[in-house]
Enzyme design. Structure first.
Site, PDB file in Angstrom:
ATOM      1  N   SER A 255     -15.426   2.094  19.199  1.00 56.92           N
ATOM      2  CA  SER A 255     -15.911   3.452  19.428  1.00 56.92           C
ATOM      3  C   SER A 255     -14.726   4.378  19.579  1.00 56.92           C
ATOM      4  O   SER A 255     -13.588   3.941  19.776  1.00 56.92           O
ATOM      5  CB  SER A 255     -16.747   3.494  20.688  1.00 56.92           C
ATOM      6  OG  SER A 255     -15.891   3.388  21.805  1.00 56.92           O
ATOM      7  N   LYS A 256     -14.996   5.659  19.471  1.00 58.10           N
ATOM      8  CA  LYS A 256     -13.916   6.648  19.593  1.00 58.10           C
ATOM      9  C   LYS A 256     -13.207   6.466  20.922  1.00 58.10           C
ATOM     10  O   LYS A 256     -12.008   6.608  21.026  1.00 58.10           O
ATOM     11  CB  LYS A 256     -14.507   8.054  19.520  1.00 58.10           C
ATOM     12  CG  LYS A 256     -14.857   8.453  18.111  1.00 58.10           C
ATOM     13  CD  LYS A 256     -14.680   9.945  17.912  1.00 58.10           C
ATOM     14  CE  LYS A 256     -14.957  10.338  16.481  1.00 58.10           C
ATOM     15  NZ  LYS A 256     -16.370  10.542  16.212  1.00 58.10           N
TER      16      LYS A 256
END
Ligand code: GLU
Length: 487
Positions: A255-256
């Site tokens: 994920s970011k």
């Protein structure tokens, strides 16, 4: 044998995700391993997701990573246009959609939002989709003509029979058979006249002669619908290779927030391009001998897509850091210095010989930002505990260190030559005079001039950098500290 043609087909929606970089890399390697062509196609038919500047990121990343495309929007290879929004203007997607309508494999659908919202929905891959009930399939040709003439908005849908099954082949997953009743009549042409991603992808891969398609396995569930399109057209299905998911260390999707989601994130964190490319190559692929360090050319030579694994690949930061360190170690010094200089200048504002310091840290760091923690003591002597003078192996104690530093001080005061060699020779004389081990003298000196347990170099190398005045100041400070502690 037909020439291998692969394509990287990104949607310009933001940064280059690690998963996308892996697809691009594998496509590149498959083509280059066989002397084939690697093509870039921009899939921008989803205008709502378009992000300004994202195409530039794609070009920049391909260039930086060395994944040079043979054809693309900027390099015509005779299969253009290479941007889907430009292909729309050529009428290609409508032409093929009409061909499917003529074959009974697709149909016009005029249902409005209201009607669609009353239909059943299903969750596919985490997204809620409407299961279309084939309402418009029963319209007669005349009814369709009438609505079209009246300018009614429409979409074109794929006609998938409720009965029977569709089998799809993936190189890694083998044959996958699904019941047709599970496949929805997906939209091929949207109401804005643009093709959907799924339709354009098939038309383009075929018309651009693509032989191998590599992509993330989130597309696996749509693949039977693709196969039905290929079969409806009577086209040969390309080799499909769906890549395993990439997870973080906790086995969650990257994920970011985890900080290693995109190529840019990694570069910003101080990883170097070659190491990232090398590491990404191993996210799902390994050579027979489990070797790990590869240049891009070596990857081309060794890459065999049959050895791609189906199990999820864990993005292991510890391993990437290690690999990056190996690249820094092996790197030519001038290039290293060029990259290290900004980090050194940030950490050190005084007039030091930065090239010498760079040479000290080159083999001791994993990523460039590690430099700060390695060299900070040059700038300012840190506060340190006198316990650091006690070293079991060197047989030193606070008392012995105090005695040694008191003997060292006049030697260093008299010393003119503050080169590493000169300083070392003088300290060695003292060692000989005392008849002790080197460390018995060097350890307290190094502690006094660095204030650190671990340093990127020995006592005399550090003093060469610090110069006479600062070295003496630190030795005196050490004596003072030890006097206070042993008093
Ligand atoms: N445009 C798709 C994406 O960016 C490409 C998928 C494919 O390679 O077929 O995810």
């Amino acid at each position: 044998m037909t020439k291998i043609r692969t394509r990287y087909a990104p949607s310009p929606t933001g940064k280059m995700h690690v998963g996308n970089l892996r697809s691009a890399l594998y496509e590149f390697l498959i083509a280059k391993h066989e002397g084939g062509d690697f093509m870039l196609r921009i899939e921008d038919t989803d205008q709502g997701r378009y992000v300004e500047g994202a195409t530039d990121i794609i070009y920049r990343t391909l260039e930086e990573t060395g994944l040079v495309h043979d054809e693309g929007p900027d390099k015509d290879g005779g299969y253009g246009p290479y941007v889907q929004s430009e292909r729309v203007k050529t009428g290609i997607y409508m032409k093929y959609a009409n061909e499917l309508i003529d074959k009974g494999e697709a149909y016009y659908c005029f249902c409005d939002r209201e009607r669609l919202s009353s239909l059943k929905t299903e969750v596919v891959d985490g997204k809620e989709i409407t299961v279309y009930d084939k309402h418009c399939l029963s319209l007669s040709r005349e009814e369709v003509e009438e609505k079209l003439a009246a300018g009614s908005p429409f979409v074109i849908r794929q006609n998938i029979p409720d009965e029977g099954t569709t089998t799809f082949h993936d190189e890694l997953y083998g044959d996958i058979t699904v019941n047709n009743s599970e496949l929805d009549d997906m939209i091929l042409i949207k109401s804005d006249g643009y093709p959907t991603y799924n339709f354009a992808n098939v038309v383009d891969d075929h018309t651009m002669n693509i032989t191998h398609v590599v992509r993330g396995n989130e597309y696996l569930s749509s693949s039977p619908k693709y196969v039905r399109l290929y079969e409806a057209f009577g086209w040969e299905v390309p080799v499909y290779i769906h890549l395993p998911l990439i997870t973080d260390e906790n086995h969650k999707k990257l994920s970011k927030r985890s900080g290693h989601a995109s190529f840019e994130d990694l570069i910003e964190q101080g990883f170097i391009t070659e190491a990232v490319v090398n590491y990404v190559a191993l996210l799902g692929w390994s050579p027979e001998d489990n070797r790990e360090i590869f240049t891009l050319d070596e990857l081309i030579e060794n890459f065999d897509y049959h050895r791609i694994s189906k199990s999820p690949a864990v993005f292991d930061m510890v391993k990437l850091r290690w690999m990056n360190g190996e690249y820094l170690k092996a790197m030519d010094f001038d290039r290293f210095y060029e990259m290290a200089e900004p980090y050194l200048k940030k950490a050190l504002t005084k007039n030091f010989n930065l090239r010498s310091i760079a040479a000290m840290v080159k083999t001791r760091i994993e990523i460039l930002p590690d430099i700060a923690g390695q060299v900070d003591f040059f700038e300012e002597l840190p506060e340190y505990e006198v316990e650091m003078y006690t070293h079991k192996k060197m047989k030193t104690s606070s008392e012995s260190s105090l005695e040694v530093l008191r003997e060292v001080l006049p030697v260093l005061e008299a010393q003119e030559d503050y080169s590493n060699e000169g300083l070392y020779a003088s300290l060695l004389k003292l060692v000989e005079k005392k008849g002790c081990k080197n460390g018995y003298v060097m350890w307290p000196v190094r502690t006094a001039v660095s204030g650190k347990q671990m340093t990127p170099a020995g006592a005399t190398e550090i003093m060469e950098i610090l110069g006479k005045e600062e070295s003496l100041r630190r030795i005196r400070r050490g004596i003072e500290k030890l006097e206070n502690a042993t008093a």
